[in-house]
Design an enzyme around this catalytic site. Structure first.
Site, mmCIF file in Angstrom:
data_model
loop_
_atom_site.group_PDB
_atom_site.id
_atom_site.type_symbol
_atom_site.label_atom_id
_atom_site.label_comp_id
_atom_site.label_asym_id
_atom_site.label_seq_id
_atom_site.Cartn_x
_atom_site.Cartn_y
_atom_site.Cartn_z
ATOM 1 C CG ASP A 523 27.786 118.349 -27.839
ATOM 2 O OD1 ASP A 523 27.849 117.434 -26.986
ATOM 3 O OD2 ASP A 523 26.721 118.901 -28.160
ATOM 4 C CG ASP A 1040 4.660 49.812 33.199
ATOM 5 O OD1 ASP A 1040 5.012 50.836 32.575
ATOM 6 O OD2 ASP A 1040 3.647 49.152 32.916
ATOM 7 C CG ASP A 1146 0.609 47.052 32.223
ATOM 8 O OD1 ASP A 1146 0.957 48.249 32.095
ATOM 9 O OD2 ASP A 1146 -0.450 46.608 31.758
ATOM 10 C CG HIS A 1169 6.918 44.931 11.028
ATOM 11 N ND1 HIS A 1169 7.181 46.204 10.585
ATOM 12 C CD2 HIS A 1169 8.078 44.461 11.565
ATOM 13 C CE1 HIS A 1169 8.434 46.514 10.853
ATOM 14 N NE2 HIS A 1169 9.005 45.461 11.456
ATOM 15 C CG ASP A 1221 22.498 59.394 -7.106
ATOM 16 O OD1 ASP A 1221 23.346 59.555 -8.008
ATOM 17 O OD2 ASP A 1221 22.822 59.172 -5.927
#
Length: 1449
Positions: A523, A1040, A1146, A1169, A1221
């Site tokens: 066993d 346009d 236009d 800008h 990084d």
């Protein structure tokens, strides 16, 4: 801890067992009463070790005596047992318990009447009993003086710290070494700790907190102290910082004493507890026993963690009683529950010994125990000792329920009675032992009936009786042994030469024990060797051994020799009442005996449902009688094989099942509709990302192809998940309740089966691959390809070894699908020794085609295209576009019929591919087929293709051949990397000049490897070329278009520099279409050369990409007109800027279509800008400009006209994640950090790319923002020890990207480019690079809007962090509120109701939920208490004594 079974030995044990429990009674004292008494003493916090001596028993009796008057019956029984034990130890003859009590009473009276002896020397004795290690000792004059801690004690403490660090063991060690120490001594101990300064700082903080609390609770007296009176210690005095050693000694020895040393020790222990908790962060709730972990190891881990828990002893006791059992694995848990709630740890460990091995063994033990326990109780109650019900049993196969003459198993060779060959059982003349086990059982039954009646109850709890009760069948008696009976067990490994014992029957062998020969069971599940009554030489000692459900009394003989089939071993043999002689592991391991299961358990993969979801509860739909019958047969067979188990109504889950007939067969196949369970099951990561391809195989001398039988059904399913796979077989007309089952193995159709099977199979094959590196094994699901350059005989021998290896794990490789000779059918391919092809493909001939038919047809053609070049499916796919029903009939177009006919012709001639040669170069050749379809071949030698394929994906509405060609190249390159691990050299049908003309303008489109030009018609070319400069002398057209959104009416027109103009009206149009219409009008009205000026970015973008085909008719017409022209120049100007021609046209197209808007703020936006180069979203938001105007300002800036944008994938966007990084610019290093979730940027020019500089940057970043995780590449500065130390100190987790794969660092790589772009735009505004970097960071964070929410990165990071804090607080508040229960009264009802669940608490009222109803109750009519749970609440719990506000805050 644990029950003490060795209190009495030898003759005293016999004397104990002769004493009756009651005068005139029949029952006598037994060993179990001693075990019970020791357990009870532990419950009463008494030392069971005192039971070993008479003096100890007397002490215990004196301790218990005062409580006997008010004590329970159990306490009186304990006192009686100890009284008898005292008499046995003292050799006082008694016959029963009452006599023992009388004798003790007499002795106590004698003791009282004796005159007291002078107590000279008591002080000396007491003094000698005090340990001299204590710092405070008494000198010769009787004064208490301080003795410093010895160097040995301090050295022991330092050694503990060095070896244990701050494990839980450090606290009891500190308590032992510092017993009786003064605060000065304790500070000496703490000062010796050299390292661990962080821990010491934490300890200091705890001591400061406790000292402050002491000062708060013990305020200093007002005014001066009377002369001679000592001052009371302050918190800092107790900590030894403001008090002298003399003061500390005086406080500790005063009357009454102030134990400053003990108080300080308590504070230190509190701090150590906190440190231990930090250094050992595992909670006791997380300590769970693994499926194969021995119970002893689990208990060790449990108590080690328990010592680190900061809880009271009562709570720790509760944890021990409940969690130890709860968190055991299922096998041990079942055994522990059977032992009952009062079991000691020793009993638990004895009962669970050996259970931590294979899961099969543990499950068998647990089942046998459960059966035995229920059976024995019924057995005893009924008094059924008259005999055991006999069951019929087959002599041939060993199974119950039928006789040998009806057995369907193959007939076992030899005689069924004696086991010898040469005759049958009817002719057997051997009257010896039977071959099977029944004769042994019959003799045991006869012996059992002779037992005396007064022993029956006790014997009922012994393994002998239990074994007899369950031994009606081998289901119970055999499972706990070295194997199970049954046809699956006759498996042996032919390569071994050891003695083998077949497992058709239980493994019983003749064994020589000492000088006697006995039959014994081998066993492998038993620890000890136990033999029924046998005479052995030598001394013995009594012992109790634990069986399942009870203990048996045995004699232990040491150093006994046992001979098992010629192999000798020496060890311990136990002799006692056992139903069968057992040879346990103590002998079997010595002789090298192993248990070889045909199905060793595969470790189950734990599976869970998705958070917040429950299992499926889908009703079973009705089935026909034929299908129900088929399903019953299939499930009965599956149940026998252990693949499914029956369940009861307690399982609330269900998944519908149905049955279909197998192809070309009358047999049925069971299908389970797991769609609902799949939705609710957690996600899995597929272990294999694709299927292997034969073109990637290297040519091998010997090949074998096999198949794993019942692949999924060989892998166990997680026990805790099985309940969710429940299904029901219904009955016709609801005649009976449905039969309910659940899966024990991986089910077909469940989403987790492929991934779990693949993972298990890979683990199983890994040792074999290491052992045989010369063998190549391709494994995909249940298909196996085994190739080698060995000779065929040696190859096949290795394959057989592989089959044996798989069989050990329960995977069969059926001979039916075992292919030894070519051609081999593998994965839908046909493999020959020197070539491969797809298995023969026949395209169906049909009059009527449905959507489903077309889908199958396209699938077959796609499969064939791997080796058949020229296959097309575009027109066939067009037939089934849109959402159509599978059964809908499809009408073929002329193009589709032509395409199908061409494909049939291609498939008529069988084609083959060859195998890969690593020494030769890979070449890929691509051809254009027209109509957006391409074909390619990959080869190493001309006309010997490894693989072919096709491509027909249109990635955008307006495209050209060069764009498509780039996409084909990318697809082939990716495919090659997957199959061969490298990219081929390309041969493309395009001229270098044409390619480079396109490439200089559109370099950002994709990556292209090395290639060469091949003159294979049709060649790819650019059909028209736009000029880069205005054409002098050509007419200039200002075009346009405009449209009204409501009416869909529009106008398109042009004005030329020569005064010509034209306007046309358009219906059902948009602004974009009108702009394109105007360009078309100009092209139609112009000559061979023209300059065209538009204010539409949309139109400009389409035409500049030079498409040669388009899904838009309007763009198609423009392409046709452009091809006719000799030269065309196309330019863009911003609208509404006062540009002459543009303003005139236009005005022409706007009249009646749109109102001219006065756009204020354009100039300011332009100024901003020019300074910051803000993006269009920021300007549109800040200056209230329409998006098109803002975009045009950006587009007109020459510094912002950079080509291409990055394509973004998915990365971790948790609030605390940053990517870092290093990038290089102007020869300097810039360290960049990006907050992934918001895009917020931090950057700095660093002098060198070192770990020191990087660590300093990380600490600065952590000081400004909450950083939880940093994600970096594998650069030397990021993997340095300095960076790791900085991350550890700041509590930051560091993750690394994938080497050579920039996508894993996607956010920061993209930000590097963005940063350089911004620096380029403003570089001329700053002298030094470091200034430009900081300016660029400011612009990016606060001047560029876009992304999620249309806000700047700076606004976004603040919003994300604030939201995260609010969410966390809210969740905490919700969890806290849920910890309270409410008792309340209604307006007219005086009775308190509840407990109800608290949902919300306000100033004047509370919202509660009671039995599903949500109610609002006035605050004055509600009592809110903390819910401590059922296990914590006791009789002394006072609900109303809580400060609910304080608890809830």
């Amino acid at each position: 801890m644990g029950a003490r079974a060795s209190v009495l030995t030898g003759g005293k044990l016999d004397q104990w067992e002769a004493i009756y429990l009651r005068p005139g009674g029949k029952k006598k004292y037994r060993l179990k009463h001693l075990v019970w008494a020791s357990r009870e003493l532990e419950r009463f916090a008494c030392n069971p070790g005192l039971m070993d001596t008479a003096n100890g028993c007397a002490q215990l009796i004196n301790q218990l005596e005062p409580a006997l008057k008010t004590g329970s019956e159990g306490l009186r029984s304990l006192x009686n047992t100890l009284a008898v034990l005292y008499c046995v130890h003292s050799n006082i003859p008694v016959h029963n318990t009452q006599e023992a009590l009388d004798k003790i009473k007499e002795k106590q009276e004698q003791h009282k009447s004796e005159p007291k002896k002078p107590e000279a020397g008591t002080a000396a004795a007491a003094d000698s009993s005090i340990s001299r290690n204590y710092p405070l000792v008494q000198n010769a004059q009787g004064q208490m003086v301080h003795q410093p801690l010895t160097p040995r004690t301090l050295n022991a403490w330092v050694k503990v710290i060095e070896e244990k660090a701050f494990n839980p063991e450090i606290i009891p060690m500190f308590m032992a070494l510092s017993e009786g120490a003064t605060p000065s001594d304790l500070n000496s101990m703490l000062n010796t700790v050299g390292g661990h300064q962080a821990a010491m700082q934490m300890l200091k903080e705890v001591i400061n907190e406790e000292a402050a609390e002491w000062d708060r609770t013990h305020p200093a007296p007002v005014g001066p102290l009377p002369p001679g009176q000592m001052r009371d210690p302050r918190g800092s005095d107790i900590a030894g910082t403001t008090s002298t050693l003399a003061e500390q000694v005086a406080w500790m020895t005063s009357n009454p004493p102030i134990p400053v040393g003990d108080i300080y020790r308590r504070w230190i222990v509190l701090g150590l507890n906190r440190i231990v908790r930090m250094y050992s962060p595992v909670s006791i709730l997380e300590i769970k026993q693994g499926p194969k972990e021995p119970f002893r190891d689990y208990v060790d881990r449990f108590y080690k963690t328990l010592r680190a828990e900061q809880a009271t002893q009562d709570v720790k006791n509760w944890m021990t009683e409940t969690l130890l059992v709860q968190n055991a694995n299922p096998d041990c848990k079942q055994i522990l529950k059977a032992l009952g709630p009062g079991a000691t740890l020793e009993e638990m460990m004895t009962a669970c010994q050996g259970v931590g091995g294979p899961a099969h063994k543990a499950r068998v033990l647990a089942e046998a125990m459960a059966q035995a326990q229920t059976a024995t109780s019924v057995f005893v109650q009924r008094g059924n000792f008259k005999g055991i019900r006999k069951t019929i049993k087959c002599f041939n196969c060993g199974k119950e329920g039928h006789l040998a003459r009806n057995c369907k198993a193959p007939r076992r060779r030899g005689c069924w009675k004696c086991g010898q060959e040469g005759h049958q059982m009817k002719d057997c003349k051997n009257e010896g032992x039977q071959a099977n086990f029944r004769k042994g059982l019959v003799s045991l039954q006869r012996e059992t009936r002779k037992l005396p009646p007064d022993n029956n109850k006790e014997r009922a709890h012994s393994p002998a009786t239990r074994e007899l009760w369950v031994s009606g069948g081998e289901e119970h008696t055999g499972k706990g042994d070295a194997g199970e009976p049954g046809e699956d067990r006759d498996l042996s490994v032919p390569t071994l030469n050891f003695p083998q014992i077949t497992l058709w029957q239980r493994p019983v062998x003749a064994v020589k024990i000492g000088k006697e020969i006995r039959e014994a069971l081998l066993d492998t599940g038993a620890d000890d060797t136990v033999i029924e009554e046998i005479q052995l030489e030598g001394k013995w000692k009594p012992k109790m051994i634990g069986g399942i459900g009870g203990f048996i009394k045995v004699r232990q003989y040491d150093n006994i020799t046992i001979d098992i089939q010629g192999r000798k071993a020496v060890g311990t043999v136990l002799v006692g009442p056992t139903p069968v002689n057992i040879i346990g592991r103590n002998f079997l391991t010595q002789i090298g005996c192993t248990l070889n299961f045909p199905i060793s358990p595969i470790e189950t993969v734990p599976v869970k449902l998705k958070p917040g979801m429950d299992g499926p509860r889908v009703k079973q739909w009705p089935l026909t009688a034929e299908k129900i019958e088929a399903l019953r047969e299939i499930c009965t067979e599956m149940e026998k094989e252990g693949k499914i188990s029956r369940i009861g109504p307690e399982n609330p889950y269900n998944t519908p099942i149905f049955a279909i007939k197998k192809k070309d067969s009358t047999k049925w196949r069971k299908l389970v509709d797991f769609r609902e369970l799949n939705k609710r099951t957690q996600e899995f990561w597929e272990v294999q990302l694709g299927i292997p391809h034969p073109a990637g195989l290297k040519q091998k001398k010997s090949v074998t192809v096999x198949d794993v039988g019942d692949a999924y059904f060989s892998c166990p399913l997680d026990k805790d998940f099985r309940k969710y796979t429940a299904f029901t077989i219904p009955s016709i007309n609801n005649e009976t309740p449905g039969i309910r089952y659940q899966y024990n193995v991986l089910p077909q159709g469940w989403k987790g089966s492929p991934a779990i099977f693949q993972s298990s199979m890979t683990k199983i094959l890994e040792p074999f691959r290491k052992k045989h590196p010369e063998i190549i094994i391709y494994q995909y699901m249940d298909d196996l390809y085994v190739g080698s350059d060995l000779e065929i005989a040696q190859h096949r021998e290795t394959v057989e070894e592989l089959r044996g290896h798989l069989l050990k794990w329960g995977f069969t490789t059926p001979d039916k699908k075992h292919q030894k000779e070519p051609p081999f059918l593998w994965m839908g391919y046909e493999l020959h020794p020197d070539k491969w092809t797809v298995q023969p493909i026949k395209l169906p001939e049909k009059e009527v085609w449905t959507v489903n038919d077309i889908q199958k047809l396209v699938g077959k053609l796609n499969w064939a295209s791997q080796i058949y070049p020229g296959i097309k499916v575009k027109q066939l796919c067009k037939l089934i576009r849109g959402t159509k029903a599978l059964t809908e009939v499809v009408t073929f177009t002329q193009e589709a019929e032509l395409e199908l006919a061409e494909n049939r012709e291609i498939l008529k001639e069988p084609l083959h591919g060859v195998y890969y040669d690593p020494g030769k170069e890979l070449i890929a050749e691509i051809q254009k087929q027209g109509q957006g379809q391409w074909t390619y071949q990959i080869y190493q030698e001309p006309y010997k293709n490894l693989k072919t394929g096709k491509y027909a994906k249109x990635r955008s509405a307006h495209t050209n051949d060069i764009k498509e060609l780039a996409a084909v190249v990318q697809k082939v390159a990716t495919e090659s990397i997957v199959i061969w691990g490298k990219t081929p050299k390309f041969k493309l049908p395009v001229q270098k000049e044409v390619w480079e003309t396109w490439w200089t303008e559109h370099w950002q489109a994709t990556w292209i490897p090395e290639w060469e030009f091949v003159n294979t018609p049709p060649l790819v070319k650019l059909w028209y070329q736009l000029e880069t400069e205005p054409i002098s002398g050509a007419e200039t057209y200002y075009v346009d278009g405009a449209a009204n959104k409501e009416t869909k009416l529009g106008k398109a027109g042009f004005v030329t520099d020569r005064g010509r103009q034209k306007v046309v009206s358009i219906e059902n149009t948009t602004n974009q279409k009108a702009e394109l219409q105007a360009i078309l009008l100009a092209l139609q009205e112009s000559g061979q050369e023209a300059n065209i000026v538009t204010d539409s970015q949309y139109a400009m973008g389409i035409i500049h990409s030079q498409p040669d085909k388009s899904e838009s008719d309007l763009v198609g017409q423009i392409i046709e007109e452009l091809i006719k022209k000799e030269r065309v120049y196309l330019s863009w100007v911003p609208a509404h800027k006062g540009i002459g021609g543009n303003e005139q046209v236009d005005x022409l197209v706007s009249s009646g279509i749109r109102x001219v808007l006065f756009l204020d703020g354009i100039e300011k936006a332009q100024e901003e800008h020019e300074r910051y180069h803000s993006n269009w979203k920021a300007m549109a938001s800040d200056f209230n400009l329409p998006p098109i105007v803002a975009k045009e300002i950006v587009a007109s800036c020459d510094k912002c006209q950079l080509k291409g944008e990055a394509m973004h994938g998915q990365i971790n966007c948790s609030p605390g994640v940053w990517q870092l990084d290093c990038t290089h610019l102007e020869g300097k290093i810039i360290l960049v950090a990006v907050h992934v979730a918001s895009g917020y940027l931090e950057a700095e020019v660093i002098p060198a790319e070192t770990g020191q500089e990087t660590a300093y940057f990380i600490l600065k970043l952590a000081g400004r923002w909450p950083v939880k995780v940093i994600h970096t590449d594998n650069g030397p500065n990021f993997i340095s020890a300095t960076v790791k130390a900085a991350c550890w100190w700041a509590g930051i987790k560091q993750e690394f990207g994938i080497p050579y794969n920039p996508q894993s660092q996607g956010a920061v790589e993209s930000m590097n480019k963005e940063l350089k772009k911004i620096i380029g735009q403003i570089r001329d505004q700053a002298e030094h690079l470091k200034t430009a970097v900081q300016m660029a960071v400011f612009i990016h964070n606060f001047k560029r809007k876009g992304g999620i929410g249309g806000x700047t990165a700076g606004e976004r990071i603040i919003d994300i962090i604030a939201t995260d804090i609010q969410t966390t607080k809210l969740q905490t508040q919700i969890l806290k509120v849920q910890n309270f229960x409410v008792y309340y009264r209604d307006s007219r009802d005086p009775i308190w109701k509840g407990p109800a669940k608290l949902l919300w608490k306000g100033e004047g009222a509370v919202v509660i939920q009671d039995n599903g109803d949500i109610k609002v109750v006035p605050r004055r009519k509600a009592k809110i208490i903390r819910d401590y749970g059922k296990q914590m609440a006791g009789d002394g719990c006072v609900a109303s004594g809580q400060d609910e506000n304080q608890d809830m805050e």
